[in-house]
Write a protein that holds these residues in place. Structure first.
Motif, PDB file in Angstrom:
ATOM      1  N   ASP A 159       0.832  -1.210   0.000  1.00 24.63           N
ATOM      2  CA  ASP A 159       0.000   0.000   0.000  1.00 24.63           C
ATOM      3  C   ASP A 159       0.862   1.254   0.000  1.00 24.63           C
ATOM      4  OD1 ASP A 159      -2.610  -1.390   0.325  1.00 24.63           O
ATOM      5  OD2 ASP A 159      -1.609  -2.100   2.138  1.00 24.63           O
ATOM      6  N   PHE A 160       1.988   1.160   0.710  1.00 24.93           N
ATOM      7  CA  PHE A 160       2.919   2.295   0.774  1.00 24.93           C
ATOM      8  C   PHE A 160       4.345   1.761   0.679  1.00 24.93           C
ATOM      9  CE2 PHE A 160      -0.721   3.623   3.407  1.00 24.93           C
ATOM     10  CZ  PHE A 160      -1.086   4.786   2.720  1.00 24.93           C
ATOM     11  N   VAL A 161       5.243   2.605   0.157  1.00 23.15           N
ATOM     12  CA  VAL A 161       6.670   2.262   0.121  1.00 23.15           C
ATOM     13  C   VAL A 161       7.460   3.401   0.754  1.00 23.15           C
ATOM     14  CG1 VAL A 161       8.671   2.003  -1.413  1.00 23.15           C
ATOM     15  CG2 VAL A 161       6.574   0.712  -1.878  1.00 23.15           C
ATOM     16  N   VAL A 162       8.400   3.027   1.616  1.00 22.84           N
ATOM     17  CA  VAL A 162       9.344   4.005   2.164  1.00 22.84           C
ATOM     18  C   VAL A 162      10.689   3.716   1.516  1.00 22.84           C
ATOM     19  CG1 VAL A 162      10.502   4.859   4.239  1.00 22.84           C
ATOM     20  CG2 VAL A 162       8.094   4.123   4.363  1.00 22.84           C
ATOM     21  N   ALA A 163      11.219   4.694   0.785  1.00 25.41           N
ATOM     22  CA  ALA A 163      12.526   4.514   0.136  1.00 25.41           C
ATOM     23  C   ALA A 163      13.597   5.027   1.076  1.00 25.41           C
ATOM     24  CB  ALA A 163      12.568   5.270  -1.186  1.00 25.41           C
TER      25      ALA A 163
END
Ligand code: FAD
Length: 400
Positions: A159-163
Motif C-alpha cells: 500500500d505504501f513504500v518508504v525509500a
C-alpha cells in the motif's frame, strides 16, 4: 486511503529503513524490508547521536540500546591546529531541553544490527537480504516493487513504500525526482585507530573539530577506537589517499610519535550537499539519505534521517489505523524538507567553511568568534540548541 495489500515495503535495511520498519512493526503494521546486500554490512560512517534523537527514539527502545552500546560525550571542542583548544561547549546547559544532555557516540552498524534483531521477533515483520530493488511502479491503489532476488526477479506489492535506499537511491531515480545541490570536489577520508589520543593530548575531549588551512580534521572518540576525518585534496587520487603511508603521514602530522599508528579502519567518501526536489510521489516516500545528504561535519545526516523516519512512521500509522487522513501524509514533506535545507545543510556547510578557512584575517576572526560564543553562557546555549538539532526540531514541530 484504501488499503489493498495490508503491507508497507521499506527499500533499504540501513539505519533509517531498519528503524522505520521497527517503528511500523511495533505499531502493528505488516512491513517488509528489501535490502540489496546479502548480509549485514559493517558501516562505520555515522557515530554521533544528538540529544533530541535520543529523546525521540525512546518509544521504540533504540535509546536504551544505544546507551548500552555507546559512549557519552558530555563536551565538544573547537580547536585550531596551531593554537590548540579555542572553545569548549558543555552539553549540560541543555538539561532543561532534553533528557540526554550529551552526544552519544556509537557506530551506525550497531544500531542497524540491534534493529534487525528486534525485527526478527516481531510477527508480521520481514527482512529480506539479497533483494536489490530495480524498479517501482504505482497504480491508483498499490505500489509494485520489482527486485532482483536470490531466486530471480521478484514482484512485491504494497500500500505504501518508504525509500530508505541511501544517497544513490534507485527509487528516487525511478520516480524521476531531482536531487538538487552539489558535490564537493574533495573526498573525505576516515581512519580509525586504537591509539589513545587523550593519553598524549590531555586537554582534548571526545568530539574535537580542528581548523587548519591545509588539513582540518575531526577527531572523535567512539567506544572501541578514535576516528579521524580529513579532507583529501581534489587533485589527489582517492585510491592513493587511503594507502597506509598517506594515512600515517596525516596521523603523524596530527600527533608525531616514534611508532607508526595501528590503523584498524579506513574508508574514503565522496561528499555532497543535496536535497530531493520532492519527498513523496503518491504512495512512495523518501527518507534519510535518499531524501537529503550532507557533509558529516556536525553529525547530522543520520540524525536527520531518523527524524524523517519518526515523522513519516507516525503519520503512516495514524492514517493506517484510521485516525487521520490524506493531509497527514502531505504534511511529511512540509515538515521535513525545510529541516534538511535550512538546518542540516546550512549548518554542515557553515561548519566546513569555518574549519577550512584559508584567509588569515577571516580565520583569526572565526577563532575569536568561537571563543566569544563559548565564553557567553546565553550564546553558548543558543549555539548548542542549533548544533544539537533541538532548534530545528522545534521549528518543524517535532519536539516542544
Ligand atoms: C564519514 C561520514 C561520517 C558520518 N557521520 C555521521 C554522524 O556522526 N552522524 C550522523 O547523523 N550522520 C553521519 N553520517 C551520515 C550517515 O552515515 C548517513 O546519513 C546514514 O548512513 C543514512 O542512513 P540511510 O539508512 O538513509 O542510508 P544508508 O546508510 O546508505 O543505507 C541504505 C541501505 O539501502 C540499501 N540499498 C541501496 N540500494 C538498494 C536497492 N536498490 N535495493 C535494496 N536496498 C538498497 C543499502 O545496501 C543500505 O543498506 C556520516 C557520513 C559519512 C560519510
Amino acid at each position: 486511503m484504501k488499503r489493498k495489500h495490508d503491507s508497507v515495503i521499506i527499500v533499504g535495511g540501513g539505519p533509517v529503513g531498519s528503524v522505520a520498519a521497527l517503528i511500523l512493526a511495533l505499531k502493528g503494521i505488516p512491513v517488509t524490508v528489501l535490502e540489496r546486500e546479502p548480509a549485514p554490512v559493517i558501516d562505520y560512517r555515522a557515530s554521533t547521536f544528538h540529544p533530541p534523537t535520543l529523546d525521540l527514539l525512546e518509544a521504540c527502545g533504540a535509546t536504551e540500546a544505544l546507551l548500552a552500546m555507546g559512549l557519552l560525550a558530555p563536551t565538544m571542542q573547537y580547536r585550531d591546529r596551531q593554537q590548540g583548544r579555542i572553545a569548549e561547549f558543555d552539553f549540560s546547559v541543555l538539561r532543561n531541553d532534553t533528557r540526554y544532555p550529551y552526544r552519544l557516540q556509537c557506530e551506525q552498524f550497531k544500531l542497524v544490527d540491534w534493529a534487525h534483531r528486534r525485527l526478527a521477533v516481531i510477527p508480521g515483520a520481514r527482512l529480506l537480504f539479497g533483494h536489490a530493488v530495480v524498479d517501482v511502479a504505482q497504480g491508483e491503489d498499490e505500489v509494485v516493487v520489482r527486485a532482483d532476488t536470490p531466486d530471480g526477479e521478484g514482484l512485491f506489492k504494497a500500500d505504501f513504500v518508504v525509500a530508505a535506499d541511501g544517497g544513490r537511491s534507485m527509487v528516487r531515480k525511478a520516480l524521476d525526482i531531482d536531487f538538487e545541490g552539489f558535490t564537493y570536489p574533495e573526498h573525505f577520508l576516515v581512519a580509525g585507530t586504537r591509539f589513545d589520543f587523550r593519553a598524549r593530548m590531555p586537554d582534548i575531549c571526545s568530539v574535537n573539530y580542528t581548523a587548519d588551512p591545509e588539513e582540518w580534521y575531526l577527531l572523535l572518540q567512539i567506544p572501541d577506537m578514535w576516528r579521524i576525518v580529513l579532507p583529501v585534496d581534489a587533485r589527489r587520487e582517492p585510491e592513493d589517499a587511503v594507502q597506509e603511508a598517506s594515512i600515517q603521514r596525516s596521523l603523524q602530522n596530527l600527533l608525531p610519535r616514534a611508532e607508526p599508528y595501528e590503523i584498524v579502519v579506513r574508508a574514503i567518501y565522496r561528499i555532497s550537499q543535496r536535497v530531493a526536489a520532492a519527498y513523496r510521489r503518491d504512495r512512495v516516500f523518501l527518507a534519510g539519505d535518499a531524501a537529503h545528504i550532507n557533509n558529516p561535519l556536525g553529525g547530522m545526516g543520520l540524525n536527520g534521517g531518523l527524524h524523517d523516519a519518526l515523522s513519516l512512521t507516525e503519520r503512516l500509522a495514524r492514517v493506517w489505523h484510521g485516525a487521520s487522513g490524506e493531509h497527514e501524509l502531505a504534511g511529511y514533506e512540509l515538515q521535513r524538507k525545510p529541516a534538511a535545507v535550512d538546518a542540516i545543510n546550512a549548518i554542515t556547510q557553515r561548519n566546513k567553511r569555518l574549519l577550512e578557512e584559508r584567509d588569515p584575517e577571516v580565520r583569526h576572526r572565526n577563532l575569536e568568534e568561537w571563543a566569544a560564543i563559548a565564553a557567553d553562557r546565553e550564546r553558548a546555549y543558543r549555539h548548542l540548541l542549533d548544533a544539537s538539532m533541538i532548534a530545528s526540531l522545534r521549528r518543524c514541530g517535532m519536539i516542544p
